[in-house]
Structure formats: C-alpha cells, structure tokens
Design an enzyme around this catalytic site. Structure first.
Site, mmCIF file in Angstrom:
data_model
loop_
_atom_site.group_PDB
_atom_site.id
_atom_site.type_symbol
_atom_site.label_atom_id
_atom_site.label_comp_id
_atom_site.label_asym_id
_atom_site.label_seq_id
_atom_site.Cartn_x
_atom_site.Cartn_y
_atom_site.Cartn_z
ATOM 1 N N ASP A 288 35.379 43.223 6.633
ATOM 2 C CA ASP A 288 35.944 42.818 5.339
ATOM 3 C C ASP A 288 37.067 43.773 4.922
ATOM 4 O O ASP A 288 37.850 43.464 4.021
ATOM 5 C CB ASP A 288 34.858 42.827 4.248
ATOM 6 C CG ASP A 288 34.297 41.434 3.983
ATOM 7 O OD1 ASP A 288 34.974 40.446 4.321
ATOM 8 O OD2 ASP A 288 33.185 41.345 3.427
ATOM 9 N N LYS B 151 30.493 30.988 7.118
ATOM 10 C CA LYS B 151 30.878 32.086 8.018
ATOM 11 C C LYS B 151 30.102 31.989 9.331
ATOM 12 O O LYS B 151 30.664 32.122 10.415
ATOM 13 C CB LYS B 151 30.626 33.442 7.332
ATOM 14 C CG LYS B 151 31.654 33.720 6.242
ATOM 15 C CD LYS B 151 31.282 34.888 5.329
ATOM 16 C CE LYS B 151 32.306 34.974 4.186
ATOM 17 N NZ LYS B 151 32.016 35.992 3.188
ATOM 18 N N GLN C 156 27.465 40.165 1.863
ATOM 19 C CA GLN C 156 28.026 39.176 0.936
ATOM 20 C C GLN C 156 27.928 39.693 -0.502
ATOM 21 O O GLN C 156 26.861 40.085 -0.959
ATOM 22 C CB GLN C 156 27.273 37.840 1.083
ATOM 23 C CG GLN C 156 27.866 36.711 0.270
ATOM 24 C CD GLN C 156 29.280 36.329 0.725
ATOM 25 O OE1 GLN C 156 29.562 36.211 1.911
ATOM 26 N NE2 GLN C 156 30.171 36.126 -0.231
#
Ligand code: NDP
Length: 293
Positions: free
Chosen positions: A120, A53, A97
């Site tokens: 997200d 990422k 994460q």
C-alpha cells in the site's frame, strides 16, 4: 466542448493482461507472487474491497491469503500475524484493510508491516522514499492516476496541477508524484479560502475529497484534465447511485479529459495493488538470485 472520458475499466484490463503475463513468467521460475490481506471487523465496504482484491489476485495468477478477525479482535493477535507474514518468504505483499476498529493504533499497525512488503506504500520508510523521489511502493490510487495520465499522454512538465484533498493515502502522495513529474503543484483542503480560484488555474485537477459533485463545471479551466478520485453514495432520495467529487455533467462540457465515477480511477486502484505485489515478488527473486533488482 465535450471532454474525452478515460475508461478505467478498459485501461485496467490492458494492465492486468500485462500483469498476468509477468506473473506467469515469475511462477515459471518458481515464485508465485502472493498478497496477504488482513481484514478486521464487519464493515461492509471493507469486505467488498477485500473480496475484490482477492478476486483480482486470482484472475491475474497471483496467490492470496486472507485473514479475517472479528471487530473486537485483540490487536496483539493481529500484530503477531503481521510478524509471521513479514517472516514468510513466500509472501510478497501485506495489506491491512483500513479503517481499523477503535482499539487499534492504525499507525502502529502500518509501521509493523515490513517496508519491503508494504504494497500500500503507507509505511513511513516508503512515504519518505516517495518524498525523496526514489519510491519503492507508490500508494495504489495515486499510482493508478499517474498511469492514466501517462496512457493519455497528458503533458505534465510545467503544468499547473491542483489537488483537492491532503490525505496520506491520496492527496499527499498524489502531490509528490505530480511534483516529481514536473508539475507546479497546489494542494487544497478544508481550510482553503477560495477553492474555485485555485481549481480554475489547474491544467490538471485531481479531486480527492469525499463530497458528492462539489467540483462543478464553472470551477474548471477549459480543456483541463480532471481526475475524480472521490467515491460517494448519493442518498436514496437522490437515487442512491455512486458518484464522484466532480459534477460530471457540467464538468464534461468544460474539461478536455475527465474520469467518470464509477469506472474511472476506482478500477485502477486494485490493478496497481497487484502491480506492487508483482514488483515486490520480482525484487525478492532478484535479491535471492543476486541479480540487480
Ligand atoms: P479523507 O477524508 O482522508 O480526506 C479528504 C480531504 O478532503 C481532506 O484533506 C480534507 O481537508 C479535504 N476536504 C474536505 N472538505 C473539503 C472542502 N470543502 N474543500 C476542500 N477540501 C476539503 O479522504 P481520502 O483521501 O481517503 O478519500 C477521498 C475520496 O476519495 C473519498 O471519496 C474516498 O472514498 C475516495 N477514494 C477513492 C479511492 C479509489 O480507489 N478511487 C481510493 C481512496 C479513496 P482537511 O485535511 O483539511 O480535513
């Protein structure tokens, strides 16, 4: 018949070029899109995802911040860092994460992220907006799948879509997006009585389970579009390679369009994360200058 395979790497490369151009235009106006990533613990897969990422940001001209905490980190510290990032106008996207270590309440952590920076798309406010058909951030993996279907010009209106898997990060948002696009949607899961009965009806079949090669060619309608979200590592005695939830070899003989693993949906997920971060920065600039977002 041999199915046409969608190359997720090639499509990602096109989209990332487009992204880089938009990011450069924003930077020229004094706003460099910035993604903040928080990693807790030493899970090797999570470390790889975070590294990819951050690297993706760099290549596309986005800024990134990375905070790494030990596995025994105090959740209060992480919550304080999230509050700091929420308040920082130079940060446009915040991502924690998953999975988190046991001492964390993952839902509380996700809810602590400001909804307008929740790239997200996991915050309840953003889940609700998606459900209402007015999404702010679309969860990255289903967003990537929709891009693939769009680029392949797959007809969605009136199509029978069957999704195997009902997780919050893939199955459920995928179903909402396909529903909004005009599909008739069936969601299957571990309690589904006759899985093949459903999958054989699917014009569009999305597999998001996490079980290697569970969808075989005989479970697929001839000519169907088959999207394999699964990422599974085969045991060492079977070669230790990555594979999807779909048995590619038998499925490609029946399907019309298919995504491989690796090289299908996987590369699209990070591309859509970068897209969400860029769009967040564009909205922030529009809000700051009083223009319509
Ligand atoms: P989860 O484990 O959260 O969900 C799996 C789903 O599959 C559950 O809804 C479960 O049902 C269902 N399921 C389990 N067994 C069966 C069965 N025998 N028949 C039908 N349904 C079943 O997984 P995720 O959604 O997080 O991920 C799914 C897969 O996608 C994984 O392989 C993951 O690695 C991959 N993935 C890939 C991404 C990418 O970028 N390509 C991103 C995210 C995930 P129930 O709810 O009843 O338990």
């Amino acid at each position: 018949m041999t199915a046409r395979s969608i190359d997720g790497n090639a499509l990602s490369a096109i989209l990332r070029d487009e992204l880089a151009a938009r990011a450069a235009a924003l930077s020229a106006r004094g706003v460099t899109p910035c993604l903040a990533v928080i990693l807790v613990g030493e899970d090797p897969a999570s470390a790889v995802y975070v590294r990819n990422k951050v690297a993706g940001c760099e290549k596309a001209g986005l800024r990134s911040l990375k905070d790494v905490y030990p596995a025994d980190a105090d959740p209060a510290l992480v919550m304080a860092r999230i509050a700091e990032l929420n308040a920082d106008p130079a940060v446009h996207g915040i991502l924690v994460q998953l999975p988190l270590p046991k001492q964390f309440d993952a839902d509380a952590v996700l809810e602590a992220i400001a909804p307008e920076k929740d790239v997200d798309g996991f915050h309840a406010e953003n889940v609700g907006a998606l459900m209402q058909g007015n999404p702010r951030f679309i969860p990255c993996t289903p967003y990537g799948v929709m891009k693939m279907l769009e680029r392949e010009k797959v007809v969605l209106k009136g199509a029978e879509a069957v999704i195997v898997g009902r997780s919050n990060i893939v199955g459920k948002p995928m179903s909402m997006l396909l529903l909004a696009a005009g599909c008739t949607v069936t969601i299957c899961h571990s309690q589904t009585r006759d899985l093949a009965f459903h999958t054989r009806r699917a014009d569009i079949l999305v597999a998001a389970v996490g079980r290697p090669k569970m969808i075989t060619g005989d479970m697929i309608k001839p000519g169907a579009t088959v999207i394999d979200v699964g990422i599974n590592r085969l045991p060492a005695e079977q070669g230790g390679k990555l594979c999807g939830d779909v048995d590619f070899e038998s499925a490609k003989e029946v399907a019309g369009i298919i995504t491989p693993v690796p090289g299908g949906v996987g590369p699209m997920t990070i591309t859509m994360l970068l897209t969400n971060t860029l769009e967040s920065a564009e909205r922030a600039l529009a809000n700051a200058t009083g223009a319509k977002a």
